[in-house]
Write a protein that holds these residues in place. Structure first.
Motif, short mmCIF file in Angstrom:
data_model
loop_
_atom_site.label_atom_id
_atom_site.label_comp_id
_atom_site.label_asym_id
_atom_site.label_seq_id
_atom_site.Cartn_x
_atom_site.Cartn_y
_atom_site.Cartn_z
N GLU A 57 -84.62 45.88 -20.48
CA GLU A 57 -84.82 44.58 -19.84
C GLU A 57 -85.24 44.75 -18.39
O GLU A 57 -86.18 44.09 -17.91
CB GLU A 57 -83.53 43.76 -19.92
CG GLU A 57 -83.56 42.43 -19.17
CD GLU A 57 -84.46 41.40 -19.82
OE1 GLU A 57 -84.95 40.51 -19.09
OE2 GLU A 57 -84.65 41.47 -21.04
N GLN A 58 -84.59 45.65 -17.66
CA GLN A 58 -84.94 45.89 -16.27
C GLN A 58 -86.36 46.41 -16.13
O GLN A 58 -87.12 45.96 -15.26
CB GLN A 58 -83.96 46.90 -15.65
CG GLN A 58 -82.54 46.37 -15.49
CD GLN A 58 -81.60 47.45 -14.98
OE1 GLN A 58 -81.92 48.64 -15.00
NE2 GLN A 58 -80.42 47.04 -14.53
N GLN A 61 -89.00 43.72 -16.94
CA GLN A 61 -89.10 42.77 -15.83
C GLN A 61 -89.88 43.39 -14.67
O GLN A 61 -90.68 42.73 -14.01
CB GLN A 61 -87.70 42.35 -15.36
CG GLN A 61 -86.93 41.49 -16.36
CD GLN A 61 -87.50 40.08 -16.46
OE1 GLN A 61 -88.47 39.73 -15.82
NE2 GLN A 61 -86.88 39.26 -17.30
N ARG A 64 -93.58 43.45 -15.47
CA ARG A 64 -94.19 42.13 -15.36
C ARG A 64 -94.54 41.78 -13.91
O ARG A 64 -95.35 40.88 -13.67
CB ARG A 64 -93.24 41.07 -15.93
CG ARG A 64 -93.17 41.07 -17.45
CD ARG A 64 -92.04 40.20 -17.97
NE ARG A 64 -92.09 38.87 -17.38
CZ ARG A 64 -91.13 37.96 -17.55
NH1 ARG A 64 -90.05 38.27 -18.26
NH2 ARG A 64 -91.22 36.78 -17.00
N ARG A 65 -93.96 42.48 -12.95
CA ARG A 65 -94.29 42.23 -11.55
C ARG A 65 -95.58 42.93 -11.13
O ARG A 65 -96.12 42.66 -10.06
CB ARG A 65 -93.15 42.69 -10.64
CG ARG A 65 -91.86 41.91 -10.80
CD ARG A 65 -90.96 42.16 -9.62
NE ARG A 65 -90.62 43.56 -9.45
CZ ARG A 65 -89.55 44.15 -9.97
NH1 ARG A 65 -88.72 43.44 -10.72
NH2 ARG A 65 -89.30 45.43 -9.76
N THR A 400 -88.78 35.02 -20.87
CA THR A 400 -87.48 35.67 -20.93
C THR A 400 -86.91 35.59 -22.32
O THR A 400 -87.42 34.89 -23.18
CB THR A 400 -86.50 35.00 -19.95
OG1 THR A 400 -86.49 33.60 -20.23
CG2 THR A 400 -86.97 35.19 -18.51
N ASN A 480 -82.95 30.43 -13.55
CA ASN A 480 -83.87 30.92 -12.53
C ASN A 480 -84.68 29.75 -12.03
O ASN A 480 -84.87 28.75 -12.73
CB ASN A 480 -84.82 31.99 -13.09
CG ASN A 480 -84.10 33.27 -13.43
OD1 ASN A 480 -83.21 33.70 -12.71
ND2 ASN A 480 -84.50 33.89 -14.54
N SER A 512 -93.58 34.64 -16.12
CA SER A 512 -92.61 33.97 -15.26
C SER A 512 -92.85 34.41 -13.83
O SER A 512 -92.85 35.59 -13.53
CB SER A 512 -91.18 34.33 -15.70
OG SER A 512 -90.23 33.84 -14.77
#
Length: 574
Positions: A57-58, A61, A64-65, A400, A480, A512
């Motif tokens: 998950e980390q 995420q 995705r940045r 998410t 969020n 997101s």
């Protein structure tokens, strides 16, 4: 698709198996907006490890940045279901590994452009705080818009699992850096070392550390400080690049930005210029795959995907459709010692070789596949060949998990007839539905959300999670405060429909975007043009004409801005 393959995951209809590797299997699917994606379903042994799920998950995420050219973005993922999965933009193209096996080494100018573009991708990856950790020829895709780096950062998720604690290996040994091979901590410079190895191999077919087995090569790499590689036999123009990349001390290595500049000067052309940058036969194969990707594979009456020569099924020689004629000036074929493809849709051997074929160590490329635990998510529509067992042939690295993932699930779509690979693709036309319609997307108050239907167009303020279907966006301040794209949203370089479609397909934003990245001057600023294929299959363009502070006051206030936009919608006729 075999009988053991699932037909659906989290609302995604799985159409074909397009890759398999150490961490899982990759399937072709589509978002509900019709965008092709490569969905990686993680293996059960990893999914059963809670620590893997947490780190996966980390890492997703973090991935995705990442924003930049020559990257394949993640569009969706979930870590809460029976098996974790992630979906990446599908890019039709040829993995560098396959290109080298089939056609042999690249011309030197193409190597410089390949390495320079890959260095730019690494710069963007590192700027987001991510290290690729498994850069290799199978993780670089030669696509219609140049090379793309895929599967970045995900390897780290497996580092703390029980599998690796008990002696498993993460990474591909013959493309590791010395610090990685020694088990030391790795940073951005480890990717630069790997890129230097790839440059040497792509240009000459020779690995700087010899032609032994993967573990033997990894041991020699680990010993670089005492016995550096012998670079005297490499081309003079390439040698400075190799020397700057393959130093033992990470601090002495060239940075990706410096490497990109060096490559552009050596190539003698802009890194953005992809006109005729590859040999004709390889360019033809990329074009063939791009053409095939415009039509999904046919399905049987039972709803399962039919396999056939047009979709990459391996067929006995002489039983498939005739291969297209070799283009004029076709490139030198793969030299002896490289196993030829068995599918008849591969580019044919040219009749007039440009020169003597150079030996290429196919065993070197494939030796690490059996022990690597990281799948190379390379974008191609083709089912992996038996000798590709350790390498994926899908594409790259969302909403998410949980309810948001469900709201982003694709629609079931029909299937077309089977495509003849040599037939010209039908031209896509766009019919304007409306143009320049004002649409102000106001920031929601704390604990509320606004759903956006671009097809109507209509806003649904104070909506609940998953309350309304067939949406493109949700602007919310629940767990969020972010702007979520429920269909893949990309940035367009212009305002005509083809530029809009190209932006939606090739410059996809994260699904997101958090509040700190939404302020004017951030990811979405005044003048940005956003495009998406909507839930109803239309093409929508949002022109951001202003970004304003919101008017929410008191305890319900937040830092989300208001977006003043103009909306244009086209019907897609394909």
């Amino acid at each position: 698709m075999g009988p053991q393959d699932p037909r659906e995951t989290a609302g995604y209809r799985l159409l074909a198996r397009i890759g398999e590797g150490g961490m899982g299997t990759v399937y072709l699917s589509h978002t509900r907006g019709g965008q092709a994606v490569a969905l990686k379903l993680i293996r059960q042994e990893f999914g059963d490890d809670p620590e893997f799920r947490r780190r996966f998950e980390q890492e997703v995420q973090a991935a995705r940045r990442v924003q930049g050219y020559h990257l394949v973005p993640v569009v969706d993922h979930d870590t809460s279901g029976p098996l974790p999965w992630l979906a990446s933009v599908y890019v039709p193209g040829v993995p560098l590994q396959d290109a080298l096996e089939t056609f042999g080494p690249l011309p030197l100018p193409a190597v410089f452009q390949l390495v320079g573009c890959t260095a730019q991708a690494l710069a963007a990856i590192h700027a987001a705080g991510v290290v690729h950790r498994d850069l290799k020829p199978g993780n670089i895709l030669l696509g219609p818009a140049g090379p793309c780096v895929i599967d970045f950062g995900i390897a780290r998720a497996a580092d703390a699992t029980q599998l690796t604690r008990s002696g498993g290996l993460i990474g591909t040994p013959q493309f590791m850096s010395p610090e990685h091979a020694l088990g030391d901590s790795v940073g951005p410079a480890t990717d630069v070392f790997s890129l230097g190895l790839i440059a040497a191999l792509a240009a000459t077919g020779r690995h700087p550390y010899g032609s032994g087995g993967a573990i033997t090569i990894a041991a020699q790499i680990a010993n670089t400080s005492h016995r550096p590689p012998q670079l005297g036999d490499y081309p003079d123009a390439l040698r400075p690049l190799l020397e700057r990349c393959l130093t033992a001390d990470p601090q002495d290595r060239i940075t990706p930005a410096e490497l990109a500049q060096m490559c552009e000067q050596a190539a003698g052309r802009s890194l953005r210029d992809f006109g005729d940058w590859l040999p004709p036969a390889l360019t033809a194969e990329i074009s063939r795959r791009e053409q095939a990707s415009r039509q999904p594979p046919p399905t049987t009456d039972q709803g399962t995907t039919a396999t056939g020569p047009s979709w990459g099924a391996t067929v006995p020689p002489g039983t498939g459709p005739a291969a297209p004629p070799a283009p004029s000036g076709a490139w030198t074929p793969a030299p002896p010692g490289i196993a030829p493809r068995t599918d008849t849709t591969a580019p044919p051997a040219p009749t007039q070789p440009a020169g003597p074929a150079r030996g290429f160590p196919r065993a070197l490329l494939m030796a690490g596949a059996a022990i690597t635990l990281v799948i190379a998510v390379t974008a191609t529509w083709f089912i992996s060949r038996p000798d590709d067992e350790g390498t994926d042939t899908s594409a790259g690295p969302g909403t998410t998990a949980g309810a948001d993932s469900a709201s982003a699930s694709p629609k079931e779509s029909g299937s077309g007839g089977q495509e003849e690979s040599a037939a010209p693709a039908a031209e896509t036309t766009y019919t304007e539905v409306f143009a320049g319609k004002p649409l102000t997307i106001r920031a929601p108050a704390y604990g509320t959300g606004t759903h956006v239907d671009l097809d109507a167009p209509k806003l649904f303020p104070n909506g609940r999670i998953g309350e309304i279907e067939d949406l493109e966006m949700t602007y919310q301040d629940w767990s969020n405060d972010d702007l979520q794209f429920l269909t893949p949203m990309g940035r367009s370089a212009g305002t005509d429909p083809q530029q809009c479609r190209d932006g939606a397909d090739t410059d996809t934003l994260p699904s997101s975007i958090l509040s700190e990245d939404l302020k004017d001057g951030g990811i979405i600023s005044k003048g940005t043009v956003l495009c998406t294929v909507t839930a109803e299959g239309n093409l929508a363009m949002l022109e951001i004409t202003d970004v304003l502070p919101n008017s929410v006051k008191g305890d319900l206030a937040n830092e989300l801005p208001d977006f003043v936009t103009k909306l244009t919608l086209w019907k897609i006729d394909e």
